[in-house]
Design a protein around this motif. Structure first.
Motif, PDB file in Angstrom:
ATOM      1  N   THR A 189      15.143 -44.136  70.360  1.00 23.21           N
ATOM      2  CA  THR A 189      15.605 -43.300  71.460  1.00 23.21           C
ATOM      3  C   THR A 189      15.585 -41.836  71.051  1.00 23.21           C
ATOM      4  O   THR A 189      16.063 -41.468  69.982  1.00 23.21           O
ATOM      5  N   GLU A 190      15.034 -40.991  71.902  1.00 24.99           N
ATOM      6  CA  GLU A 190      14.994 -39.553  71.607  1.00 24.99           C
ATOM      7  C   GLU A 190      16.355 -38.926  71.926  1.00 24.99           C
ATOM      8  O   GLU A 190      16.909 -39.118  73.006  1.00 24.99           O
ATOM      9  N   VAL A 191      16.893 -38.199  70.957  1.00 21.79           N
ATOM     10  CA  VAL A 191      18.180 -37.524  71.119  1.00 21.79           C
ATOM     11  C   VAL A 191      17.938 -36.020  71.126  1.00 21.79           C
ATOM     12  O   VAL A 191      17.352 -35.466  70.176  1.00 21.79           O
ATOM     13  N   ILE A 192      18.365 -35.346  72.183  1.00 21.29           N
ATOM     14  CA  ILE A 192      18.152 -33.907  72.334  1.00 21.29           C
ATOM     15  C   ILE A 192      19.021 -33.152  71.331  1.00 21.29           C
ATOM     16  O   ILE A 192      20.208 -33.459  71.155  1.00 21.29           O
ATOM     17  N   GLY A 193      18.445 -32.158  70.680  1.00 21.16           N
ATOM     18  CA  GLY A 193      19.157 -31.380  69.674  1.00 21.16           C
ATOM     19  C   GLY A 193      19.764 -30.101  70.230  1.00 21.16           C
ATOM     20  O   GLY A 193      19.385 -29.628  71.312  1.00 21.16           O
ATOM     21  N   LEU A 194      20.688 -29.514  69.494  1.00 20.04           N
ATOM     22  CA  LEU A 194      21.370 -28.291  69.923  1.00 20.04           C
ATOM     23  C   LEU A 194      20.425 -27.107  70.049  1.00 20.04           C
ATOM     24  O   LEU A 194      20.698 -26.161  70.797  1.00 20.04           O
ATOM     25  N   ALA A 218      25.188 -33.640  70.757  1.00 19.51           N
ATOM     26  CA  ALA A 218      24.511 -33.004  69.627  1.00 19.51           C
ATOM     27  C   ALA A 218      25.497 -32.246  68.748  1.00 19.51           C
ATOM     28  O   ALA A 218      25.406 -32.296  67.511  1.00 19.51           O
ATOM     29  N   ALA A 219      26.458 -31.545  69.369  1.00 20.77           N
ATOM     30  CA  ALA A 219      27.459 -30.811  68.587  1.00 20.77           C
ATOM     31  C   ALA A 219      28.372 -31.770  67.832  1.00 20.77           C
ATOM     32  O   ALA A 219      28.770 -31.504  66.695  1.00 20.77           O
ATOM     33  N   MET A 220      28.711 -32.901  68.455  1.00 20.32           N
ATOM     34  CA  MET A 220      29.553 -33.901  67.808  1.00 20.32           C
ATOM     35  C   MET A 220      28.916 -34.408  66.524  1.00 20.32           C
ATOM     36  O   MET A 220      29.603 -34.713  65.547  1.00 20.32           O
ATOM     37  N   GLU A 221      27.584 -34.476  66.520  1.00 19.69           N
ATOM     38  CA  GLU A 221      26.874 -35.079  65.390  1.00 19.69           C
ATOM     39  C   GLU A 221      26.065 -34.076  64.578  1.00 19.69           C
ATOM     40  O   GLU A 221      25.222 -34.471  63.768  1.00 19.69           O
ATOM     41  N   TRP A 222      26.307 -32.780  64.832  1.00 18.78           N
ATOM     42  CA  TRP A 222      25.565 -31.739  64.097  1.00 18.78           C
ATOM     43  C   TRP A 222      24.071 -32.041  64.128  1.00 18.78           C
ATOM     44  O   TRP A 222      23.372 -31.997  63.116  1.00 18.78           O
ATOM     45  N   HIS A 223      23.609 -32.339  65.346  1.00 18.26           N
ATOM     46  CA  HIS A 223      22.213 -32.745  65.558  1.00 18.26           C
ATOM     47  C   HIS A 223      21.480 -31.569  66.197  1.00 18.26           C
ATOM     48  O   HIS A 223      21.684 -31.263  67.374  1.00 18.26           O
ATOM     49  N   PHE A 224      20.601 -30.906  65.455  1.00 15.68           N
ATOM     50  CA  PHE A 224      19.994 -29.657  65.914  1.00 15.68           C
ATOM     51  C   PHE A 224      18.570 -29.824  66.433  1.00 15.68           C
ATOM     52  O   PHE A 224      18.170 -29.122  67.356  1.00 15.68           O
ATOM     53  N   ASP A 225      17.794 -30.706  65.866  1.00 18.58           N
ATOM     54  CA  ASP A 225      16.406 -30.876  66.266  1.00 18.58           C
ATOM     55  C   ASP A 225      16.237 -32.146  67.093  1.00 18.58           C
ATOM     56  O   ASP A 225      16.693 -33.220  66.695  1.00 18.58           O
ATOM     57  N   THR A 226      15.580 -31.996  68.250  1.00 21.22           N
ATOM     58  CA  THR A 226      15.297 -33.157  69.084  1.00 21.22           C
ATOM     59  C   THR A 226      14.383 -34.117  68.318  1.00 21.22           C
ATOM     60  O   THR A 226      13.350 -33.711  67.786  1.00 21.22           O
ATOM     61  N   MET A 227      14.786 -35.373  68.245  1.00 20.89           N
ATOM     62  CA  MET A 227      14.020 -36.326  67.450  1.00 20.89           C
ATOM     63  C   MET A 227      14.361 -37.759  67.840  1.00 20.89           C
ATOM     64  O   MET A 227      15.376 -38.019  68.494  1.00 20.89           O
TER      65      MET A 227
END
Length: 298
Positions: free
Chosen positions: A148-153, A102-111
Motif C-alpha cells: 500500500t502506498e503511504v503519502i509522505g509529509l 505521516a506526522a504520527m509515523e515520521w513518514h516523509f517520502d511517499t512510498m
C-alpha cells in the motif's frame, strides 16, 4: 473539524449549513465507535482497579473477587475492540488525513512497503535515530497490504504539517493499549503461570494500574486527534490563528467552569465516601437481597 462537510464557503463565510450532513461525515463511524469503546474500556478498568485495591488491602469478600473477574475480562473485551477500531481509524487517516498519519509515523517520502516507526529521536534534518522500525507495518495499517502506498509529509507545505511531537502521543497510546490487553490476559491465564496464590500481589498491582493506564490512553488519544489536526481548527478551511477569539468574557467562562467542576468533584467524593463509610458493598447487597447464601464468605 477533522472532516468538515455540510456547508458552502462563499466569500469567506459559511453558508447553507446542514447540521446532519456535518455530523454524519466520513469521520463519524470510526471516531464515535472509538470514543465509545475506549470509554467502556476505561470504565471497566477503573472498576477493576477498585476491586484490586480492596483485595490488596486484605479483603476476603467474594464480592470483590467476582467484581475483579467481571471487570478485568470486560476490560480485555473492550480493549481488544478499541484496538480493532483503532486499525480502522488508521485506514481513515490514510485516506482522509494523510498528513496526520505521516506526522504520527515520521513518514516523509511517499512510498510503498512503508515501515512503522516506534519510539526514537528525530533531528532537524529528519534523520531518525534509536527507533524500532517494523517492516511493512505502516502500509498494512494504511491499506491492509504491504505494498500500500503511504503519502509522505513532503507532499504537504511545511506550514500545513502537524507537529512531529504527535509521534510520541501515538506511541504512548499504543503502549497503553497493549498493556490494557496484556494485563487482563495475565489474569485470565493466571492458573498457567508459576505460583500458588490465585491473586498474587504483583498481579493485583498490575490490575490496580489498569484504571490510570486507560485514562491516560484517553488523554493521549485526544492530544493526538486535536494537536494532530494543527494548524487547522476546521481542516482545509480555517486555521487556529484565524479562529482565535478576542472576546473578553472567555476567561470568566473558563473560571466559572473550573469552579463548577470543582464543586461537582468535591460533592461526588463526599457523597460516595459517606455512602461506603456507613455501609460496605456486602451490607448494601444483603439489604437489597442480592447476597447469596453463605454471606460474604461464599
Amino acid at each position: 473539524m477533522n472532516q468538515p462537510q455540510g456547508f458552502e464557503l462563499v466569500n469567506g463565510m459559511f453558508t447553507n449549513v446542514n447540521p446532519f450532513v456535518a455530523m454524519f461525515n466520513p469521520a463519524t463511524p470510526t471516531k464515535v465507535s472509538h470514543v465509545l469503546a475506549s470509554a467502556y474500556t476505561t470504565s471497566a478498568a477503573a472498576l477493576a482497579s477498585i476491586a484490586a485495591y480492596s483485595l490488596l488491602r486484605g479483603s476476603k469478600s467474594v464480592y470483590f473477587k467476582k467484581a475483579l473477574k467481571l471487570t478485568v475480562i470486560s476490560t480485555f473485551v473492550f480493549a481488544v475492540t478499541t484496538v480493532a477500531i483503532g486499525d480502522f481509524s488508521g485506514k481513515f487517516l490514510a485516506k482522509y488525513q494523510p498528513e496526520k498519519l505521516a506526522a504520527m509515523e515520521w513518514h516523509f517520502d511517499t512510498m510503498r512497503e512503508a515501515p512503522l516507526i516506534y519510539g526514537g529521536l528525530i533531528d532537524e534534518n529528519h534523520d531518525i535515530k534509536y527507533a524500532l522500525k517494523i517492516p511493512y507495518a505502516l502500509s498494512i495499517l494504511a491499506g491492509n497490504r504491504p505494498n500500500t502506498e503511504v503519502i509522505g509529509l513532503n507532499e504537504f507545505p511545511e506550514e500545513e504539517r502537524p507537529p512531529l511531537m504527535i509521534h510520541y502521543f501515538f506511541d504512548l497510546k499504543v503502549t497503553n493499549g497493549v498493556l490494557l490487553v496484556l494485563i487482563p490476559l495475565l489474569y485470565m491465564f493466571r492458573k498457567k503461570l508459576p505460583g500458588k496464590k490465585p491473586y498474587p500481589k504483583w498481579l493485583l498491582v498490575c490490575i490496580l494500574a489498569l484504571g490510570p493506564t486507560a485514562m491516560v490512553a484517553i488523554w493521549l488519544g485526544w492530544f493526538l486527534a486535536e494537536i494532530g489536526r494543527q494548524p487547522w481548527i476546521v481542516r482545509g478551511y480555517m486555521k487556529v490563528s484565524e479562529a482565535a477569539t478576542t472576546s473578553p468574557n472567555v476567561g470568566w467562562m473558563l473560571l466559572l467552569f473550573i469552579i463548577l467542576y470543582l464543586v461537582l468533584s468535591v460533592s461526588a467524593i463526599k457523597v460516595l465516601s459517606r455512602l461506603f463509610r456507613n455501609k460496605s458493598a456486602e451490607e448494601e447487597m444483603k439489604l437489597l437481597g442480592l447476597q447469596g447464601k453463605g454471606g460474604s464468605g461464599q
